[in-house]
Scaffold this active site. Structure first.
Site, PDB file in Angstrom:
ATOM      1  N   ASN A   7       0.854  -1.181   0.000  1.00 53.47           N
ATOM      2  CA  ASN A   7       0.000   0.000   0.000  1.00 53.47           C
ATOM      3  C   ASN A   7       0.896   1.240   0.000  1.00 53.47           C
ATOM      4  OD1 ASN A   7      -1.589   2.259   0.932  1.00 53.47           O
ATOM      5  ND2 ASN A   7      -3.140   0.812   1.601  1.00 53.47           N
ATOM      6  N   ARG A  18       4.749  18.441   0.950  1.00 57.20           N
ATOM      7  CA  ARG A  18       5.594  19.526   0.466  1.00 57.20           C
ATOM      8  C   ARG A  18       5.179  20.074  -0.889  1.00 57.20           C
ATOM      9  NH1 ARG A  18      10.829  20.033   2.735  1.00 57.20           N
ATOM     10  NH2 ARG A  18      11.119  21.647   1.165  1.00 57.20           N
ATOM     11  N   HIS A  43      -5.527   3.455  -1.578  1.00 60.66           N
ATOM     12  CA  HIS A  43      -6.819   3.666  -0.920  1.00 60.66           C
ATOM     13  C   HIS A  43      -7.154   5.157  -1.002  1.00 60.66           C
ATOM     14  CE1 HIS A  43      -9.596   2.419   2.619  1.00 60.66           C
ATOM     15  NE2 HIS A  43     -10.084   3.495   2.018  1.00 60.66           N
ATOM     16  N   ARG A  45      -9.176   8.509  -0.757  1.00 64.10           N
ATOM     17  CA  ARG A  45     -10.313   8.966   0.045  1.00 64.10           C
ATOM     18  C   ARG A  45     -10.884  10.233  -0.580  1.00 64.10           C
ATOM     19  NH1 ARG A  45      -7.262   6.032   3.825  1.00 64.10           N
ATOM     20  NH2 ARG A  45      -8.585   4.721   5.126  1.00 64.10           N
ATOM     21  N   GLU A  70      -8.629   0.173  -2.959  1.00 60.01           N
ATOM     22  CA  GLU A  70      -9.508   0.032  -1.805  1.00 60.01           C
ATOM     23  C   GLU A  70     -10.336   1.297  -1.628  1.00 60.01           C
ATOM     24  OE1 GLU A  70      -6.552  -2.622   1.082  1.00 60.01           O
ATOM     25  OE2 GLU A  70      -6.911  -0.507   1.534  1.00 60.01           O
ATOM     26  N   HIS A 191      -4.017  -4.772   7.704  1.00 57.86           N
ATOM     27  CA  HIS A 191      -4.133  -3.723   8.713  1.00 57.86           C
ATOM     28  C   HIS A 191      -3.252  -4.060   9.911  1.00 57.86           C
ATOM     29  CE1 HIS A 191      -6.088   0.056   9.874  1.00 57.86           C
ATOM     30  NE2 HIS A 191      -5.815  -0.346  11.105  1.00 57.86           N
ATOM     31  N   ASP A 192      -2.216  -3.259  10.081  1.00 61.22           N
ATOM     32  CA  ASP A 192      -1.271  -3.367  11.192  1.00 61.22           C
ATOM     33  C   ASP A 192      -0.430  -4.650  11.157  1.00 61.22           C
ATOM     34  OD1 ASP A 192      -1.991  -0.908  12.115  1.00 61.22           O
ATOM     35  OD2 ASP A 192      -3.271  -1.637  13.739  1.00 61.22           O
ATOM     36  N   GLY A 214       1.046  -1.419   4.299  1.00 56.97           N
ATOM     37  CA  GLY A 214       1.483  -0.093   3.923  1.00 56.97           C
ATOM     38  C   GLY A 214       2.223   0.636   5.028  1.00 56.97           C
ATOM     39  N   HIS A 215       1.500   1.055   6.061  1.00 56.09           N
ATOM     40  CA  HIS A 215       2.080   1.921   7.098  1.00 56.09           C
ATOM     41  C   HIS A 215       3.312   1.287   7.739  1.00 56.09           C
ATOM     42  CE1 HIS A 215       2.077   5.075  10.148  1.00 56.09           C
ATOM     43  NE2 HIS A 215       2.267   4.128  11.049  1.00 56.09           N
TER      44      HIS A 215
END
Length: 238
Positions: A7, A18, A43, A45, A70, A191-192, A214-215
């Protein structure tokens, strides 16, 4: 082997912070694929605070692996997906102001809506996945919508695993994966998930086709790459 889809939302967040085009999202996506990733996930938004809708159109031209979009299937999102035609669309019940995804679908309450949306996407040749919590009745409800896959929402796993109870953390995911497989659904997860917890999840959850990360992956890349970059700067400054 379970496929890894990366992701790249956080890369877009850095770029947008920036203005301009650093880091270059398209180049990063291509590089990520060249490093071995088997898919690219975005994803977008409604406020376009990270991935922009134009990014989805541009990425379609260059992504050589699987392309997964997503999002909450609001009209604007549906139109985008039908225009871009990614490999897969993952339906996520995000509130407009959600910082990140925080729950799976109530596939019983929203079955009619999900079924209609999925039929629209499948007619366009797009594989469909529904974001769900690890609950048997939600998986059973998902099967009735006509979706191809589910994506198991793994926040509970990550938090419980981090608390030290690995078996408790993974148990509901093992059970729901077995149910999903018996109903003919493919199984994704996300997720996580991180370097700390991904191996145990993979070893225990059966029939796992794909994870989307991703994160954690971007944060880990920063940590694991800082030593190299700092010393590159020091060499330039000698």
């Amino acid at each position: 082997m379970t496929k890894l889809s990366v992701n790249i939302n956080k890369i877009a967040t850095l770029r947008n912070a920036r203005g301009g085009n650093v880091p270059d999202l398209l180049k990063m996506a291509s590089d990520i694929e060249s490093f071995g990733a088997q898919g690219i996930t975005i994803h977008p938004r409604p406020d376009e605070r990270h991935i922009r809708y134009q990014d989805a159109r541009d990425l379609k031209k260059i992504v050589a692996t699987e392309f997964n979009i997503e999002g909450n299937p609001v009209p604007k999102f549906i139109d985008l997906v039908l225009q871009v035609k990614p490999t897969q669309v993952t339906l996520v019940p995000d509130a407009v102001d959600a910082i990140t995804s925080n729950s799976g679908w109530d596939t019983i309450r929203h079955k009619g809506f999900l079924k209609e949306v999925i039929q629209t996407f499948k007619k366009a040749g797009i594989r469909c996945s529904i974001f769900v919590d690890p609950e048997a009745r939600m998986v059973e409800g998902a099967a009735e919508t006509g979706t191809d896959r589910i994506e198991l929402y793994t926040e509970y796993y990550a938090k419980t695993y981090g608390g030290g109870n690995r078996q408790e953390a993974v148990k509901p995911f093992v059970e729901t994966a077995e149910i999903a497989h018996s109903l003919g659904l493919g199984i994704n997860a996300g997720h996580d998930l991180s370097l700390d917890n991904i191996a145990f999840f993979k070893q225990n959850v059966p029939h796992l086709l794909e994870v989307s990360i991703g994160h954690a992956l971007i944060c880990e890349s920063l940590y694991l790459g800082l030593d190299n970059v700092i010393n590159m700067y020091k060499n330039k400054l000698k």
